[in-house]
Design a protein around this motif. Structure first.
Motif, short mmCIF file in Angstrom:
data_model
loop_
_atom_site.label_atom_id
_atom_site.label_comp_id
_atom_site.label_asym_id
_atom_site.label_seq_id
_atom_site.Cartn_x
_atom_site.Cartn_y
_atom_site.Cartn_z
N VAL A 196 0.87 -1.17 0.00
CA VAL A 196 0.00 0.00 0.00
C VAL A 196 0.91 1.22 0.00
O VAL A 196 1.84 1.30 0.80
N THR A 197 0.66 2.15 -0.91
CA THR A 197 1.46 3.37 -0.99
C THR A 197 0.56 4.56 -0.67
O THR A 197 -0.42 4.81 -1.38
N GLN A 388 -5.30 -3.35 0.01
CA GLN A 388 -5.65 -1.92 0.06
C GLN A 388 -7.03 -1.72 0.66
O GLN A 388 -7.27 -0.77 1.42
N GLN A 389 -7.96 -2.62 0.35
CA GLN A 389 -9.28 -2.56 0.97
C GLN A 389 -9.16 -2.74 2.49
O GLN A 389 -9.85 -2.05 3.26
N ALA A 390 -8.29 -3.64 2.90
CA ALA A 390 -8.11 -3.88 4.34
C ALA A 390 -7.53 -2.65 5.02
O ALA A 390 -7.91 -2.32 6.16
N PHE A 391 -6.61 -1.94 4.34
CA PHE A 391 -6.05 -0.73 4.95
C PHE A 391 -7.12 0.33 5.11
O PHE A 391 -7.22 0.97 6.17
N VAL A 392 -7.94 0.54 4.09
CA VAL A 392 -9.00 1.54 4.17
C VAL A 392 -9.97 1.18 5.30
O VAL A 392 -10.42 2.04 6.06
N ALA A 393 -10.30 -0.11 5.42
CA ALA A 393 -11.20 -0.54 6.49
C ALA A 393 -10.59 -0.26 7.86
O ALA A 393 -11.30 0.18 8.79
N THR A 394 -9.30 -0.48 8.01
CA THR A 394 -8.62 -0.19 9.28
C THR A 394 -8.65 1.29 9.58
O THR A 394 -8.90 1.71 10.72
#
Length: 418
Positions: A196-197, A388-394
């Motif tokens: 993820v950037t 990236q979806q997981a980062f946004v969810a976090t």
């Protein structure tokens, strides 16, 4: 060599054709390959990607989950390349050439992007780890394939022609899509890895983002996160070209371009900050006009905090004072405040460490109408990977947890103007 670097555009076209038509024989009329060559192309891709793409069955070839993940990204990448090449040719008023994008290769497109970023063939070759003649030849062959000049020398630098400039953004988006596809396959195999950037604007919260990163890293120990800080205009350009996945920071009241999307997650109230021994801090309260008697350090015109700072003075009936120093760096601004009686506007989280150490304090509120919305900015057509979806969810989860935190525990306020 990374998997993405080794991919062949003809093989990617072949994969899409087999996926759409359900088998090798049915796909042959739609690609410029013989049946044996098409079979070899699919086998080569499966070896490179370390994943089976089809289940071979008597009635045809059924796509695997890997193929179902990868093919949509390949289709978007190929569409970006076609759009870029055709758009570049239109700038030269050249007649339409059917399937002209089939004449280019990924190494050629990467070479053009590298030369544009580096400003010279030599530096581009050094960064890519290849020879200068190889980079030069790749760009020259690309120009010949699509029949337009792509670079021009200006002094000691090599710059893209207008046609190449028009082509570069979709080319970079294509390369980004392919890299995301490879990441998706990696996460499918191991449920770890990927990247993820992030682009982080100077006014992003100093405490919130570390909390997000720490939680995400614990949940995804094999993932890598690259955090890039910079001014909004620069980061926005990188986002739109695909080298950043998302931006975190103060949202714009009006979208500067139509191909991005914003998602607000929480509100932030900037406050007036000074060193702990500042005369206004010692007073325990002050009238607003006294703020005109001290030097301010604020970001340059165009930054949201600058507009809010100017509005703060005007709503109290004063023109903003002349700025002796304009600076968007939070790090430099905090250091400057410690040196003398400077004032600035900051998020409370941006100086929380200095506040706890007794070095900086809040001496007044900037006012509720200077509240700014903090959130995520992405490309409107962004298709995030699973990671990236997981980062946004976090990020959303941490923001939701903090949204009810009390933040008005600060002792000093200036009285309202009369």
């Amino acid at each position: 060599m990374s998997v993405t670097l080794a991919l062949n555009l003809k093989h990617l076209h072949a994969l899409v054709a087999v996926h759409h038509h359900g088998g090798i024989s049915a796909a042959v009329p739609h690609v410029n390959l013989s049946q044996p060559a098409l079979t070899q192309a699919i086998a080569r891709l499966e070896t490179q990607l370390d994943a089976p793409l089809f289940d071979r069955q008597p009635g045809g070839m059924a796509p695997t989950e890997a193929a179902r993940l990868l093919v949509p990204r390949i289709e978007r990448a190929l569409a970006y390349i076609a759009h870029g090449v055709r758009g570049a040719r239109r700038t030269q008023r050249l007649p339409a050439m059917p399937a002209v994008e089939r004449y280019v290769t990924l190494p050629q497109l990467r070479a053009l992007a590298a030369v544009d970023s580096a400003g010279s063939f030599t530096l581009a070759a050094s960064r890519a780890g290849v020879s200068q003649p190889a980079i030069y030849r790749a760009v020259h062959d690309l120009a010949a394939a699509i029949e337009i000049p792509l670079t021009v020398r200006r002094g000691k630098t090599v710059q893209p022609t207008p046609a190449a400039t028009r082509m570069l953004r979709p080319v970079r988006l294509a390369l980004s899509e392919l890299a995301a596809g490879v990441d998706d396959l990696a996460s499918l195999r191991t449920e770890q890895g990927g990247r993820v950037t992030l682009g982080v604007m100077p006014l992003a919260r100093a405490i919130l983002l570390p909390q997000v990163l720490a939680r995400f890293a614990r949940a995804h120990p094999g993932a890598s996160v690259n955090v890039i800080e910079g001014p909004y205009a620069e980061l926005l350009g990188d986002l739109r070209e695909g080298s950043l996945d998302l931006l975190i920071g103060a949202m714009r009241d009006r979208l500067p371009v139509r191909d991005i999307a914003q998602e607000g997650l929480f509100d932030d109230n900037p406050v007036i900050v000074a060193r702990s021994g500042h005369p206004l801090a010692r007073a325990g309260g002050f009238a607003f006009p006294q703020l005109l008697h001290y030097p301010w350090v604020i970001a340059a015109t165009g930054a949201p905090v600058r507009a809010r700072w100017e509005h703060m003075f005007r709503q109290h009936g004063h023109e903003p004072p002349r700025l002796r120093i304009e600076c968007g760096s939070v790090l430099i601004t905090r250091g400057l405040l410690l040196e003398d009686d400077w004032l600035t506007l900051m998020s409370r989280d941006q100086f929380v460490i200095e506040r706890r150490a007794g070095l900086l304090i809040e001496i007044g509120s900037a006012g509720d109408d200077l509240r700014r919305r903090i959130g995520l900015t992405t490309r409107a057509d962004w298709h995030p990977t699973r990671l990236q979806q997981a980062f946004v969810a976090t990020f959303r989860q941490v923001c939701a947890e903090r949204s009810g935190d009390a933040q008005d525990d600060w002792p000093f306020r200036y009285p309202a103007a009369r």
